[in-house]
Design a protein around this motif. Structure first.
Motif, PDB file in Angstrom:
ATOM      1  N   LYS A  71      -5.017  -6.625   7.349  1.00 41.69           N
ATOM      2  CA  LYS A  71      -5.942  -5.683   6.727  1.00 41.69           C
ATOM      3  C   LYS A  71      -7.275  -6.379   6.392  1.00 41.69           C
TER       4      LYS A  71
ATOM      5  N   ASP B 121      -6.216   7.393   2.854  1.00 36.03           N
ATOM      6  CA  ASP B 121      -5.522   6.205   3.343  1.00 36.03           C
ATOM      7  C   ASP B 121      -6.637   5.236   3.742  1.00 36.03           C
TER       8      ASP B 121
ATOM      9  N   GLY C  51       0.822  -1.210   0.000  1.00 39.43           N
ATOM     10  CA  GLY C  51       0.000   0.000   0.000  1.00 39.43           C
ATOM     11  C   GLY C  51       0.855   1.259   0.000  1.00 39.43           C
ATOM     12  N   ARG C  52       1.945   1.252   0.747  1.00 41.67           N
ATOM     13  CA  ARG C  52       2.802   2.439   0.874  1.00 41.67           C
ATOM     14  C   ARG C  52       3.422   2.813  -0.481  1.00 41.67           C
TER      15      ARG C  52
ATOM     16  N   SER D 248      -4.533  -1.386   1.356  1.00 42.09           N
ATOM     17  CA  SER D 248      -3.517  -2.394   1.684  1.00 42.09           C
ATOM     18  C   SER D 248      -4.176  -3.752   1.818  1.00 42.09           C
TER      19      SER D 248
END
Ligand code: PLP
Length: 402
Positions: free
Chosen positions: A160, A131, A34-35, A155
């Motif tokens: 998650k 986010d 995700g980042r 994510s």
């Protein structure tokens, strides 16, 4: 190995995600984590040196990392203690001529107060980045979360809403932004074959962890392998030491992530129902003990990725829970989780988000994921009931309520 070529499996995965969200697959791009998706959004929006991004001071360190990797500056805003999301009243006083975007978080699967944030963003011509790493499956006024900003990153990491071990994807709307993201996605190298191999082992281990008999021995094995760099951990050591981009950070998705994602999405409706059922059970117990229910404003359908609660002495409580083999989570143990000190390295000024700082000293969470059975949830509740004098009473943090 997949029976499909890489482009086909990626398309199938994007289509399944898009179906769930009610979009066309052209809105989606895939990433190793995700980042990396967040970094791609910032790059596609041309956010870099001299720019500022507003974000909640109750986040995961990889979020300010991505902003700092771009050479931009994170400006941390305090949270609303009820929602644990960015407090919209904090936004306007922090807008400067350098502000380019507001990053909002869907903490534990509760959508932020979007109407207020959108109004401010439009008034000041700022982009909204969501986010939504906690929020796949949650809703804002009946619409899937992650569709309300200019772009959202998600994510599918270990803890998650659904998990592909590690993984991430991005949704964007405006055609130019989408094209920029597709160009970035196409330019990213695949994960190394070692990282790919480690992720496959991680997914096999996860199957073992899901089986309650093996949970604790497998968790110890997982932690040992992770510490010894033998499986793909979520964060590499360097990411927690300071905001310098580690080598190999910018990677595209791997086919194994799409294959696993497709399997997980097929079970996702059951996954959501299970989370709600466990959350309702925890909620009933906390109510019985005199605690207020978790904040659920009329605009949001909470996903309950985790069920947050507060304790007086967290280290002692965690110790006790470990002895009773009670699985607890500890997000967000600092305004930039999990960094315990030296926050200035991430340009966070101690004292700047007093509510987040206070809550992050006391917060813990209960699991809701499908690997936790109803019987296990009852065991967790019985443990909490036995130790309820050590839970933080509402009046102890109520003065923080706005
Ligand atoms: C709030 C938040 N934002 C971003 C991330 C990053 O997601 P990923 O691990 O897929 O990079 C995480 C979790 O790791 C998170 O909890």
């Amino acid at each position: 190995m997949s029976q499909y070529p890489k482009s086909v499996i990626f398309h199938k995965y994007k289509s399944a995600l898009a179906d769930f969200l009610g979009l066309s697959p052209a809105h989606l791009t895939l990433y190793w984590k995700g980042r990396v998706g967040l970094y791609a959004i910032l790059q596609a929006l041309d956010i870099g040196p001299g720019d500022e991004v507003l974000l909640p001071g109750f986040t995961c360190v990889v979020v300010p990392n991505a902003i700092l990797y771009r050479g931009a500056q994170p400006i941390y805003l305090d949270i609303d203690p009820r929602s644990l999301n960015l407090n919209p009243t904090q936004i306007e006083p922090h807008i400067s001529p350098r502000t380019k975007a507001i990053l909002v978080q869907n903490t534990f699967g509760l959508s932020p107060d979007f109407a207020a944030i959108r109004q401010l963003a439009d008034r000041h011509q700022l982009k909204i980045i969501e986010d939504n790493t906690h929020g796949f499956g949650s809703r804002y006024r009946g619409q899937a979360s992650g569709l309300l900003g200019d772009a959202a990153f998600f994510s599918s990491q270990w803890n998650k809403p659904f998990s592909t071990g590690i993984g991430g994807f991005v949704v964007a709307h405006e055609p130019e932004l989408r094209q920029a993201l597709h160009r970035i996605e196409a330019s990213l190298p695949p994960p190394s074959s070692r990282a790919d191999w480690m992720l496959r082992r991680q997914l096999q281990l996860r199957q073992l962890l899901g089986h309650s008999t093996f949970y604790w021995p497998a968790l110890r094995l997982y932690r040992w392998l992770s510490q010894n760099n033998l499986i793909s951990g979520s964060s590499e050591g360097g990411e927690l030491a300071g905001p310098q981009m580690p080598e190999g950070f910018l990677r595209g998705a791997a086919p194994i992530q799409a294959e696993e994602g497709l399997r997980q999405l097929a079970r996702f409706p059951d996954n959501i129902r299970h989370r709600r059922r466990l959350a309702d059970r925890y909620q009933a117990a906390f109510r019985e003990w005199g605690f207020p229910p978790i904040y659920e404003p009329e605009y949001a359908d909470h996903l309950f990725l985790k069920y947050a609660f507060f304790v007086r002495d967290r280290p002692a409580f965690l110790d006790l829970a470990a002895r009773h083999r009670i699985p607890l989570g500890d997000w967000f143990l600092s305004p930039i989780h999990p960094i315990p000190s030296h926050w200035e390295r991430w340009q966070y000024r101690t004292g700047s988000c007093p509510i987040a700082e206070k809550l992050s000293r006391h917060i813990l969470n209960l699991p809701t994921d499908p690997s936790v059975s109803l019987a296990e949830a009852e065991r967790i509740i019985a443990f909490l009931a036995d130790h309820r004098s050590t839970l933080l009473a509402p009046e102890e943090y109520a003065p923080l309520h706005p």
